[in-house]
Write an enzyme that holds these catalytic residues in place. Structure first.
Site, PDB file in Angstrom:
ATOM      1  N   GLU A 262       0.895  -1.214   0.192  1.00  0.00           N
ATOM      2  CA  GLU A 262       0.028   0.077  -0.149  1.00  0.00           C
ATOM      3  C   GLU A 262       0.887   1.288  -0.072  1.00  0.00           C
ATOM      4  O   GLU A 262       1.684   1.468   0.726  1.00  0.00           O
ATOM      5  CB  GLU A 262      -1.126  -0.127   1.153  1.00  0.00           C
ATOM      6  CG  GLU A 262      -1.835  -1.200   1.382  1.00  0.00           C
ATOM      7  CD  GLU A 262      -2.858  -1.243   0.146  1.00  0.00           C
ATOM      8  OE1 GLU A 262      -3.221  -0.057  -0.486  1.00  0.00           O
ATOM      9  OE2 GLU A 262      -3.781  -2.064   0.114  1.00  0.00           O
TER      10      GLU A 262
ATOM     11  N   ARG B 247     -18.044  -1.043   6.364  1.00  0.00           N
ATOM     12  CA  ARG B 247     -19.013  -1.498   5.639  1.00  0.00           C
ATOM     13  C   ARG B 247     -19.707  -2.658   6.465  1.00  0.00           C
ATOM     14  O   ARG B 247     -20.741  -2.827   6.661  1.00  0.00           O
ATOM     15  CB  ARG B 247     -18.299  -2.264   4.373  1.00  0.00           C
ATOM     16  CG  ARG B 247     -19.172  -3.428   3.507  1.00  0.00           C
ATOM     17  CD  ARG B 247     -18.495  -3.994   2.674  1.00  0.00           C
ATOM     18  NE  ARG B 247     -17.446  -4.695   2.711  1.00  0.00           N
ATOM     19  CZ  ARG B 247     -17.521  -6.037   3.261  1.00  0.00           C
ATOM     20  NH1 ARG B 247     -18.538  -6.525   3.374  1.00  0.00           N
ATOM     21  NH2 ARG B 247     -16.406  -6.705   3.794  1.00  0.00           N
TER      22      ARG B 247
ATOM     23  N   CYS C   8      -7.264  -1.797   8.392  1.00  0.00           N
ATOM     24  CA  CYS C   8      -6.069  -1.901   7.668  1.00  0.00           C
ATOM     25  C   CYS C   8      -5.688  -0.339   7.354  1.00  0.00           C
ATOM     26  O   CYS C   8      -4.470   0.160   7.792  1.00  0.00           O
ATOM     27  CB  CYS C   8      -6.077  -2.690   6.478  1.00  0.00           C
ATOM     28  SG  CYS C   8      -5.976  -4.535   6.942  1.00  0.00           S
TER      29      CYS C   8
ATOM     30  N   HIS D 184      -1.322  -5.702   1.616  1.00  0.00           N
ATOM     31  CA  HIS D 184      -2.582  -6.498   1.584  1.00  0.00           C
ATOM     32  C   HIS D 184      -2.319  -7.896   0.968  1.00  0.00           C
ATOM     33  O   HIS D 184      -1.689  -7.786  -0.355  1.00  0.00           O
ATOM     34  CB  HIS D 184      -3.670  -5.777   1.008  1.00  0.00           C
ATOM     35  CG  HIS D 184      -4.709  -5.072   1.961  1.00  0.00           C
ATOM     36  ND1 HIS D 184      -4.723  -3.656   1.744  1.00  0.00           N
ATOM     37  CD2 HIS D 184      -5.411  -5.603   2.851  1.00  0.00           C
ATOM     38  CE1 HIS D 184      -5.669  -3.302   2.808  1.00  0.00           C
ATOM     39  NE2 HIS D 184      -5.864  -4.439   3.487  1.00  0.00           N
TER      40      HIS D 184
HETATM   41  N1  PCA Z   1      -7.922  -6.783   6.505  1.00  0.00           N
HETATM   42  C1  PCA Z   1      -9.021  -5.672   6.875  1.00  0.00           C
HETATM   43  C2  PCA Z   1      -8.797  -5.619   8.249  1.00  0.00           C
HETATM   44  C3  PCA Z   1      -8.181  -6.646   8.936  1.00  0.00           C
HETATM   45  C4  PCA Z   1      -7.655  -7.445   7.669  1.00  0.00           C
HETATM   46  O1  PCA Z   1      -7.057  -8.502   7.543  1.00  0.00           O
HETATM   47  C5  PCA Z   1      -8.782  -4.503   6.097  1.00  0.00           C
HETATM   48  O2  PCA Z   1      -8.269  -4.606   4.974  1.00  0.00           O
HETATM   49  O3  PCA Z   1      -9.062  -3.355   6.350  1.00  0.00           O
END
Ligand code: PCA
Length: 193
Positions: free
Chosen positions: A79, A89, A142, A164
Site C-alpha cells: 500500500e 461496511r 487496515c 494486503h
Molecule cells: N483486512 C481488513 C482488516 C483486517 C484485515 O485483515 C482491512 O483490509 O481493513
C-alpha cells in the site's frame, strides 16, 4: 542485525482464518538482514495501532510491516498511502461501525508509506508471483492502522509499511492464492526493504 516487527490480523467478516496471520506466523525468525518479531492484531479501529505502538516501545524496530487480508484482490499489494478516514461496511470485531469519520480530527489528509512499495512489488513479481502497488488501503481497520503508525513514526528512523494479501485457497473464495505463495511473497518483501 536490524529488527523488523511484522503483524497479521485475526479473522474477521465471518471468516475462520486470516491468511495475513497464517503467513506471518509461518515466517522464520531471521530473513535477509532482519531479525523478525511477529504480532497478532485485533480487527479493531485504533486498538490495532495501540498494540503495535506498545510492542514497538520494547522492540525499537527499524521497520514495521503490517499484513492484512484484502478479499477480492488477485495480487500481493503493497500500500502506497493511508488516508484520514474511517468507514465500516461491516462493524469491526468490537462491534464499532464508523460512518465516514476522520481517524484524527484535523489530522493530515494522508501519509505515504515509508517502505519502498515499488521495489517490493517488483521484487515479488520477478519471482513469478502476482504483485502490484495499491493506491488505496480502503477505509477499514487496515488503513486505520497504517495511518496511525505513519503518523506516529513520521520524521523518525522507523519505517512503516503495509501489504494486503488475497484470500488463501483454504478459504474457498475467489480470487485466491496458495498460502505458500503468500509466505514466499512476504519473505521477498522483507528481503527487499
Ligand atoms: N483486512 C481488513 C482488516 C483486517 C484485515 O485483515 C482491512 O483490509 O481493513
Amino acid at each position: 542485525m536490524k529488527r523488523l516487527l511484522i503483524t497479521g490480523f485475526e479473522p474477521f467478516d465471518n471468516e475462520k482464518i486470516n491468511p495475513s496471520l497464517i503467513a506471518v506466523e509461518s515466517l522464520g525468525d531471521q530473513i535477509g538482514d532482519y531479525s523478525v518479531s511477529k504480532l497478532r492484531l485485533p480487527v479493531v479501529f485504533g486498538l490495532a495501532a495501540e498494540k503495535v505502538l506498545a510492542a514497538a516501545e520494547d522492540l525499537k524496530p527499524d521497520a514495521i510491516l503490517c499484513i492484512g487480508q484484502a478479499g477480492g484482490r488477485d495480487a500481493i499489494t503493497p500500500e502506497a498511502v493511508a488516508i484520514n478516514l474511517r468507514h465500516g461496511r461491516i462493524p469491526d470485531n468490537s462491534g464499532y461501525k464508523p460512518n465516514d469519520e476522520p481517524i484524527i480530527e484535523g489530522g493530515c489528509a494522508a501519509y505515504f508509506s515509508t517502505l519502498p512499495v515499488r521495489k517490493i512489488a517488483e521484487a515479488i513479481e520477478r519471482e513469478g508471483i502476482a504483485a502490484r502497488v495499491s493506491y488505496s488501503a480502503g477505509v477499514y481497520v487496515c488503513n486505520d492502522l497504517l495511518y496511525l503508525l505513519l503518523r506516529n513514526f513520521e520524521n523518525t528512523k522507523t519505517r512503516v509499511g503495509f501489504i494486503h494479501v488475497p484470500y488463501c485457497t483454504a478459504q474457498q473464495k475467489e480470487p485466491s492464492m496458495d498460502i505458500e505463495t503468500i509466505i514466499k511473497a512476504l519473505e521477498i518483501a522483507i528481503e527487499s526493504i
